[in-house]
Design a protein around this motif. Structure first.
Motif, mmCIF file in Angstrom:
data_model
loop_
_atom_site.group_PDB
_atom_site.id
_atom_site.type_symbol
_atom_site.label_atom_id
_atom_site.label_comp_id
_atom_site.label_asym_id
_atom_site.label_seq_id
_atom_site.Cartn_x
_atom_site.Cartn_y
_atom_site.Cartn_z
ATOM 1 N N ASP A 1 -9.589 86.597 110.769
ATOM 2 C CA ASP A 1 -8.806 86.290 111.960
ATOM 3 C C ASP A 1 -8.144 84.918 111.835
ATOM 4 O OD1 ASP A 1 -9.421 88.682 113.101
ATOM 5 O OD2 ASP A 1 -10.860 87.892 114.563
ATOM 6 N N GLY A 2 -8.866 83.965 111.230
ATOM 7 C CA GLY A 2 -8.303 82.630 111.049
ATOM 8 C C GLY A 2 -7.074 82.652 110.158
ATOM 9 N N LEU A 3 -7.143 83.385 109.046
ATOM 10 C CA LEU A 3 -6.001 83.465 108.147
ATOM 11 C C LEU A 3 -4.841 84.215 108.783
ATOM 12 C CD1 LEU A 3 -7.754 84.131 104.717
ATOM 13 C CD2 LEU A 3 -6.787 81.991 105.547
ATOM 14 N N THR A 4 -5.149 85.266 109.524
ATOM 15 C CA THR A 4 -4.095 85.983 110.238
ATOM 16 C C THR A 4 -3.410 85.066 111.232
ATOM 17 O OG1 THR A 4 -5.278 88.089 109.997
ATOM 18 C CG2 THR A 4 -3.598 87.978 111.697
ATOM 19 N N ALA A 5 -4.187 84.224 111.920
ATOM 20 C CA ALA A 5 -3.605 83.270 112.873
ATOM 21 C C ALA A 5 -2.671 82.295 112.173
ATOM 22 C CB ALA A 5 -4.724 82.519 113.601
ATOM 23 N N ILE A 6 -3.014 81.884 110.949
ATOM 24 C CA ILE A 6 -2.119 81.001 110.199
ATOM 25 C C ILE A 6 -0.812 81.716 109.883
ATOM 26 C CG2 ILE A 6 -1.770 79.799 107.998
ATOM 27 C CD1 ILE A 6 -4.705 79.040 108.024
ATOM 28 N N THR A 7 -0.901 82.971 109.445
ATOM 29 C CA THR A 7 0.329 83.702 109.108
ATOM 30 C C THR A 7 1.205 83.927 110.335
ATOM 31 O OG1 THR A 7 -0.662 85.910 109.411
ATOM 32 C CG2 THR A 7 -0.875 84.893 107.229
ATOM 33 N N ALA B 1 -7.292 94.410 103.465
ATOM 34 C CA ALA B 1 -6.079 93.592 103.599
ATOM 35 C C ALA B 1 -4.992 94.362 104.335
ATOM 36 C CB ALA B 1 -5.593 93.168 102.219
ATOM 37 N N VAL B 2 -4.834 95.681 104.025
ATOM 38 C CA VAL B 2 -3.841 96.496 104.723
ATOM 39 C C VAL B 2 -4.159 96.543 106.201
ATOM 40 C CG1 VAL B 2 -2.960 98.840 104.989
ATOM 41 C CG2 VAL B 2 -3.252 97.876 102.720
ATOM 42 N N PHE B 3 -5.444 96.725 106.533
ATOM 43 C CA PHE B 3 -5.856 96.759 107.923
ATOM 44 C C PHE B 3 -5.503 95.468 108.651
ATOM 45 C CE2 PHE B 3 -9.247 95.831 111.057
ATOM 46 C CZ PHE B 3 -8.941 96.824 111.972
ATOM 47 N N LEU B 4 -5.727 94.329 107.973
ATOM 48 C CA LEU B 4 -5.436 93.036 108.592
ATOM 49 C C LEU B 4 -3.949 92.852 108.811
ATOM 50 C CD1 LEU B 4 -8.002 90.934 106.595
ATOM 51 C CD2 LEU B 4 -7.937 91.205 109.070
ATOM 52 N N ILE B 5 -3.146 93.339 107.865
ATOM 53 C CA ILE B 5 -1.694 93.241 108.043
ATOM 54 C C ILE B 5 -1.256 94.054 109.249
ATOM 55 C CG2 ILE B 5 0.518 93.858 106.988
ATOM 56 C CD1 ILE B 5 -0.763 93.158 104.285
#
Length: 389
Positions: free
Chosen positions: A113-119, A12-16
Motif C-alpha cells: 500500500d505504501g508503494l502504491t501511494a507513492i505511485t 503485482a498485477v493485482f496491486l496495479i
C-alpha cells in the motif's frame, strides 16, 4: 502454509489494478484506520535540482540551499514500529525541522500500500522493505531506491539439541524450513543453498507462515526443522528455548534489507528535500553512535516496547543500521529474487537504473563538511565506494 516458489507477478498485477481503481484510500495502521493522505505531492518552494537515477555518477553540489526555505515530505510509517529507527529518531529529536524540512509520518497498513501511494503521488518516501520495491520496479513502476534503513537483520533458529545440524548448509537437505514471505533472509539463503549444490525446489521444503512468532512456534513444536526470523524475534526465540544457529549476515555481509524508496516524480520535484531528509537521518545516526541511552529512551517512549527489545534491535549487531543505498547489494538481491523465481527470469535488467546514489552522496558530503573530524566518516565513505561503484 504456502510454497515459497510462487511468482510475485500476480500480486503485482493485482496491486496495479488496485491503483487504477483508487483503492489506496483508508490504509489504516494499528487498527486506527489512518488513511494515506490524499492529494498530490506537496509543492516545493524555491525549486530543487532535477536529477534522476540515471545521473548516479554525477552528484550535485553538496551545499544545501537557503535554510529559510521550507520543504515537506510525507513518509510512510507502520504504527509505532522502530524498524526505520533513524527516521523515528530524527523525527522525535527535531532534526528534520533543523534541516528545514517538515516530515509527517503517515500510517500505512502494509508495504505494498505504501508503494502504491507513492505511485499515486500520495506519499513521498517509504523507508521499509526491499522485496516489494524490487518487485514493483520489475513490473515497471516509476520508483527509485535512494537510501538504506538497515542491512542484514535475519537469523536462523532451531531447537537447541538440533542446532549443530544446520551449522553447515548440507544440513538443510531434506528439511522443512519455516519462513515469512516478505523477509530477505530466507531468500538470500536459498541462493546460498543453490551455490552449495542443493536443489531448493525439490530437496528443501520452504513453507511460508503468517509471522515470525509462527516461525518460532513451528520450530518449537517440530512442525518445521529450522526457521528464519527477523531481528528482535531471535531474542524471543531464545527465550522460548530455541538456539540461534547463525546470522544470515555471516553468509551475506551487508545484505540489503529495508531500503528508502521514493518516486521518480518526487526526485524531480523535491530533490533538495530528500537531501535534507537524509542529512537529518545522518544526525540521528550520530546520536545512535554517541548516545545509546538517549536513543533507547526515545525509541522506548515512541514504541511502548520494553528496554531489552529496543536495545536488542538497535545494538546487538544482528540488524545493521545503515543509510547507504548499497546499489551493488540491491542488484545482487534482485538477481537472487530472479533466481528464486520471485521475479520472472526474463524480466529486463533494470534495477541498477532504479537506484539513485547521489542523494545519499550529497548528504554524506554535507556531514563531512559539518563534522570533518567525525570518526565514522572514513568507514562510511569506504563503504559507499564498495557498495555503490
Amino acid at each position: 502454509m504456502k510454497k515459497s516458489n510462487k511468482l510475485w507477478g500476480l500480486a503485482a498485477v493485482f496491486l496495479i489494478l488496485l491503483a487504477l481503481a483508487g483503492c489506496s484510500n483508508g490504509n489504516g495502521a494499528g487498527g486506527e484506520g489512518a488513511a494515506v493522505p490524499g492529494g498530490g505531492s506537496a509543492e516545493v518552494q524555491g525549486g530543487a535540482a532535477n536529477q534522476g537515477p540515471e545521473q548516479n555518477q554525477a552528484p550535485a553540489a553538496a551545499a544545501l540551499g537557503d535554510p529559510a526555505v521550507s520543504y515537506s515530505l510525507k513518509v510512510g510509517q507502520i504504527g509505532t514500529g522502530i524498524k526505520a529507527s533513524l527516521v523515528v529518531l530524527a523525527h522525535e529529536s527535531g532534526y528534520y525541522e533543523k534541516e528545514g524540512v517538515e516530515v509527517s509520518l503517515e500510517n500505512i497498513s502494509n508495504l505494498n500500500d505504501g508503494l502504491t501511494a507513492i505511485t499515486l503521488g500520495k506519499l513521498d518516501v517509504l523507508p521499509f522493505g526491499v522485496i516489494p520495491s524490487c518487485t514493483f520496479i520489475s513490473q515497471g513502476a516509476e520508483l527509485v531506491i535512494f537510501g538504506g534503513t538497515i542491512a542484514e537483520g535475519s537469523q536462523c533458529v532451531a531447537l537447541l539439541e538440533r542446532a549443530a545440524e544446520f551449522k553447515e548448509l548440507e544440513g538443510f537437505r531434506g528439511k522443512t524450513v519455516a519462513c515469512v514471505r516478505a523477509e530477505t533472509g530466507h531468500m538470500i539463503m536459498k541462493g546460498k543453498l543453490r551455490e552449495a549444490g542443493i536443489d531448493t525446489d525439490n530437496e528443501v521444503d520452504f513453507v511460508e507462515l503468517d509471522g515470525f512468532q509462527s516461525v518460532v512456534e513451528a520450530v518449537s513444536k517440530g512442525t518445521a526443522d529450522v526457521g528464519f526470523t527477523n531481528s528482535g524475534f531471535g531474542q524471543n526465540a531464545v527465550k522460548q528455548g530455541l538456539a540461534i544457529v547463525f546470522n544470515v549476515g555471516e553468509y551475506a555481509p551487508d545484505a540489503v534489507c529495508c531500503r528508502q524508496t521514493t518516486g521518480k516524480a518526487v526526485i524531480e520535484e523535491k530533490r533538495e528535500a530528500l537531501v535534507r531528509f537524509e542529512v537529518a537521518n545522518f544526525e540521528a545516526y550520530r546520536l545512535y553512535l554517541e548516545d545509546k541511552e538517549k536513543v533507547i529512551d526515545t525509541l522506548m517512549t515512541y514504541s511502548g516496547q520494553p528496554r531489552d527489545y529496543v536495545e536488542a534491535c538497535m545494538y546487538d549487531g544482528v540488524m545493521k543500521i545503515s543509510l547507504d543505498p548499497a546499489k551493488n547489494r540491491v542488484a545482487e538481491f534482485y538477481q537472487v529474487m530472479k533466481d528464486n523465481g520471485d521475479i520472472a527470469a526474463d524480466t529486463p535488467e533494470q534495477i541498477e537504473e532504479a537506484v539513485d546514489v547521489t542523494i545519499y552522496q550529497d548528504a554524506l558530503k554535507i556531514m563531512a563538511e559539518r563534522y570533518p573530524d567525525w570518526k565514522a566518516l572514513p568507514e562510511l565513505e569506504a563503504a559507499f565506494q564498495a557498495n555503490n561503484f
